[in-house]
Design a protein around this motif. Structure first.
Motif, PDB file in Angstrom:
ATOM      1  N   ASN A  33       0.828  -1.196   0.000  1.00 57.45           N
ATOM      2  CA  ASN A  33       0.000   0.000   0.000  1.00 57.45           C
ATOM      3  C   ASN A  33       0.867   1.253   0.000  1.00 57.45           C
ATOM      4  N   ILE A  34       0.610   2.155  -0.954  1.00 55.72           N
ATOM      5  CA  ILE A  34       1.385   3.378  -1.085  1.00 55.72           C
ATOM      6  C   ILE A  34       0.473   4.581  -0.889  1.00 55.72           C
ATOM      7  N   LEU A  35       0.819   5.459   0.032  1.00 51.10           N
ATOM      8  CA  LEU A  35       0.126   6.730   0.217  1.00 51.10           C
ATOM      9  C   LEU A  35       0.861   7.765  -0.633  1.00 51.10           C
ATOM     10  N   SER A  36       0.193   8.246  -1.689  1.00 51.08           N
ATOM     11  CA  SER A  36       0.830   9.160  -2.639  1.00 51.08           C
ATOM     12  C   SER A  36       0.204  10.543  -2.517  1.00 51.08           C
ATOM     13  N   ALA A  42       4.634   2.536   2.213  1.00 52.47           N
ATOM     14  CA  ALA A  42       5.479   3.655   1.786  1.00 52.47           C
ATOM     15  C   ALA A  42       4.632   4.899   1.576  1.00 52.47           C
ATOM     16  N   VAL A  43       5.249   6.042   1.828  1.00 51.60           N
ATOM     17  CA  VAL A  43       4.668   7.338   1.513  1.00 51.60           C
ATOM     18  C   VAL A  43       5.487   7.919   0.364  1.00 51.60           C
ATOM     19  N   LEU A  44       4.785   8.411  -0.658  1.00 51.31           N
ATOM     20  CA  LEU A  44       5.418   9.059  -1.801  1.00 51.31           C
ATOM     21  C   LEU A  44       4.898  10.488  -1.866  1.00 51.31           C
ATOM     22  N   SER A  45       5.800  11.450  -1.865  1.00 50.33           N
ATOM     23  CA  SER A  45       5.367  12.841  -2.010  1.00 50.33           C
ATOM     24  C   SER A  45       6.019  13.457  -3.233  1.00 50.33           C
ATOM     25  N   GLY A  46       5.242  14.313  -3.916  1.00 51.88           N
ATOM     26  CA  GLY A  46       5.734  15.025  -5.083  1.00 51.88           C
ATOM     27  C   GLY A  46       5.549  16.513  -4.901  1.00 51.88           C
ATOM     28  N   TYR A  47       4.857  17.162  -5.838  1.00 48.79           N
ATOM     29  CA  TYR A  47       4.664  18.607  -5.768  1.00 48.79           C
ATOM     30  C   TYR A  47       3.839  18.973  -4.540  1.00 48.79           C
ATOM     31  N   LEU A  48       4.390  19.848  -3.700  1.00 48.79           N
ATOM     32  CA  LEU A  48       3.720  20.298  -2.480  1.00 48.79           C
ATOM     33  C   LEU A  48       3.409  21.785  -2.537  1.00 48.79           C
ATOM     34  N   GLY A  52       9.349  13.106 -14.435  1.00 48.12           N
ATOM     35  CA  GLY A  52       9.948  12.947 -13.113  1.00 48.12           C
ATOM     36  C   GLY A  52       9.004  12.280 -12.134  1.00 48.12           C
ATOM     37  N   ASP A  53       7.716  12.600 -12.211  1.00 46.88           N
ATOM     38  CA  ASP A  53       6.719  11.961 -11.345  1.00 46.88           C
ATOM     39  C   ASP A  53       6.642  10.470 -11.633  1.00 46.88           C
ATOM     40  N   ALA A  54       6.687  10.119 -12.921  1.00 47.76           N
ATOM     41  CA  ALA A  54       6.651   8.712 -13.298  1.00 47.76           C
ATOM     42  C   ALA A  54       7.912   7.979 -12.847  1.00 47.76           C
ATOM     43  N   VAL A  55       9.074   8.626 -12.983  1.00 52.06           N
ATOM     44  CA  VAL A  55      10.332   7.999 -12.570  1.00 52.06           C
ATOM     45  C   VAL A  55      10.347   7.721 -11.063  1.00 52.06           C
ATOM     46  N   ALA A  56       9.886   8.682 -10.263  1.00 55.30           N
ATOM     47  CA  ALA A  56       9.852   8.474  -8.814  1.00 55.30           C
ATOM     48  C   ALA A  56       8.987   7.268  -8.467  1.00 55.30           C
ATOM     49  N   ALA A  57       7.827   7.151  -9.124  1.00 57.34           N
ATOM     50  CA  ALA A  57       6.945   6.011  -8.877  1.00 57.34           C
ATOM     51  C   ALA A  57       7.576   4.707  -9.356  1.00 57.34           C
ATOM     52  N   LEU A  58       8.216   4.748 -10.525  1.00 54.61           N
ATOM     53  CA  LEU A  58       8.885   3.559 -11.045  1.00 54.61           C
ATOM     54  C   LEU A  58       9.985   3.092 -10.103  1.00 54.61           C
ATOM     55  N   TYR A  59      10.770   4.054  -9.624  1.00 56.78           N
ATOM     56  CA  TYR A  59      11.877   3.676  -8.741  1.00 56.78           C
ATOM     57  C   TYR A  59      11.339   3.083  -7.435  1.00 56.78           C
ATOM     58  N   LEU A  60      10.332   3.721  -6.857  1.00 55.48           N
ATOM     59  CA  LEU A  60       9.778   3.230  -5.601  1.00 55.48           C
ATOM     60  C   LEU A  60       9.223   1.823  -5.759  1.00 55.48           C
ATOM     61  N   LEU A  87       9.594   8.041   0.160  1.00 54.84           N
ATOM     62  CA  LEU A  87      10.293   8.559  -1.009  1.00 54.84           C
ATOM     63  C   LEU A  87       9.851   9.990  -1.217  1.00 54.84           C
ATOM     64  N   CYS A  88      10.802  10.901  -1.118  1.00 51.90           N
ATOM     65  CA  CYS A  88      10.552  12.323  -1.321  1.00 51.90           C
ATOM     66  C   CYS A  88      11.061  12.712  -2.707  1.00 51.90           C
ATOM     67  N   ASP A  89      10.134  13.034  -3.585  1.00 49.09           N
ATOM     68  CA  ASP A  89      10.499  13.619  -4.871  1.00 49.09           C
ATOM     69  C   ASP A  89      10.409  15.130  -4.682  1.00 49.09           C
ATOM     70  N   PRO A  90      11.541  15.813  -4.538  1.00 47.41           N
ATOM     71  CA  PRO A  90      11.519  17.232  -4.157  1.00 47.41           C
ATOM     72  C   PRO A  90      11.181  18.141  -5.337  1.00 47.41           C
ATOM     73  N   VAL A  91       9.951  18.046  -5.799  1.00 43.18           N
ATOM     74  CA  VAL A  91       9.510  18.775  -6.994  1.00 43.18           C
ATOM     75  C   VAL A  91       9.509  20.276  -6.695  1.00 43.18           C
ATOM     76  N   MET A  92      10.454  20.980  -7.298  1.00 41.06           N
ATOM     77  CA  MET A  92      10.579  22.418  -7.050  1.00 41.06           C
ATOM     78  C   MET A  92      10.819  23.220  -8.316  1.00 41.06           C
ATOM     79  N   GLY A  93      11.261  22.564  -9.389  1.00 43.61           N
ATOM     80  CA  GLY A  93      11.554  23.290 -10.612  1.00 43.61           C
ATOM     81  C   GLY A  93      12.389  22.448 -11.545  1.00 43.61           C
ATOM     82  N   ASP A  94      12.816  23.048 -12.637  1.00 40.88           N
ATOM     83  CA  ASP A  94      13.709  22.362 -13.569  1.00 40.88           C
ATOM     84  C   ASP A  94      14.553  23.389 -14.313  1.00 40.88           C
TER      85      ASP A  94
END
Length: 289
Positions: A2-5, A76-82, A220-228, A108-115
């Motif tokens: 179970n993943i809390l995204s 697991a907890v997955l966080s992206g854009y906050l 990047g969102d897909a990669v974070a999920a794939l890696y997790l 897993l913290c995907d620190p979505v802040m920019g590119d």
């Protein structure tokens, strides 16, 4: 599992939870989606509609999940854009609560802040909060090149500098730092790199660079999920980080290849879904120092 995204969401397209949830589910994991925003489409388009949810609204949804007793079963907890500091704090409180119920729960913290193309697109307080609070709490961090430079305070002109920056983040507490969309001064023309760096070693995987114009959002969102997903499903041990890197790199290449061939602005996640599970081409990761 179970993943809390906890991420942004769009009705049309594939970014945030609209990308990550499908990836996780296609790989066999159950996803509890908590949306930080709900927009018609991502903000790279000339217009969009929708709303950003308050920290209180997000916390209320998570509280409801907890009242059902389900955080005890969260793997697991997955966080992206906050977007804003108060929302980030809700996520950090949630991770702490999930670990009180289940000490083995990963974050897993995907620190979505920019590119590199758009620069910073979150509140200016967020990078410091990410560096000082989210990164130390995370088991896995997945910054892109811009975000790694932002978190560590320096440009990445070489592989050695990228490795040093990743190890700087490791010193804050994570077990794994995954650097996505990496192109430095030593990267070969027509290639793009990803790194996985742990306390036991570092691995680099290189794939062809496909010049999508404009570049699709949500990769990047897909990669974070794939890696997790691949990390959770891999056997524990020193090769776990490398294995997850290879699988994630091969899968996202398959998706971007399909997107490039279709000539669309949106990731072709549905059309290329078989690549998420069984990538047509695998790319071996090599150990680097």
């Amino acid at each position: 599992m179970n993943i809390l995204s906890i991420q942004s969401h769009v009705a049309f397209g594939h970014v945030g939870n609209a990308a990550a949830a499908f990836v996780l589910e296609r790989l066999g994991l159950t996803v509890w989606r908590v949306n930080t925003v709900q927009f018609s489409n991502h903000t790279g388009y000339p217009s969009w509609r929708g709303q950003t949810f308050s920290a209180e609204a997000i916390a209320e949804v998570i509280e409801g999940i907890d009242e059902l007793g389900m955080l005890r079963t969260c793997d697991a907890v997955l966080s992206g854009y906050l977007g804003a500091p108060d929302v980030a704090r809700v996520v950090l409180d949630t991770v702490a609560k999930a670990r009180r119920h289940n000490p083995e729960a990963l974050y897993l913290c995907d620190p979505v802040m920019g590119d590199l193309d758009q620069g910073l697109y979150v509140a200016r307080e967020v990078p410091n909060l990410m560096a000082e609070q989210a990164v130390p709490l995370a088991d896995i961090v997945t910054p892109n090149q811009f975000e790694l430079e932002l978190l560590t305070g320096g440009p990445l002109g070489s592989l050695a500098e990228a490795l040093a920056a990743a190890r700087q983040l490791l010193e804050k507490g994570p077990k794994v730092v995954v650097v996505t969309s990496l192109r430095h001064g030593e990267t070969q023309e027509g290639e793009i790199e990803m790194l996985a760096v742990t306390g036991r070693g570092a691995w680099q995987v290189t794939t062809p660079y496909l010049p999508c114009d404009p570049p699709p959002s949500g990769a990047g969102d897909a990669v974070a999920a794939l890696y997790l997903a691949n990390y959770l499903k891999a056997a524990p041990g020193p090769q776990r980080a490398r294995h997850a890197l290879e699988q994630a790199a091969a899968a996202i290449y398959g998706v971007i290849d399909a997107t490039h061939q279709a000539g669309t602005y949106e990731l072709q996640l549905i059309a290329a879904q078989e690549a998420l599970v069984h990538p047509a081409t695998l790319y071996s990761a090599k150990r680097v120092e």
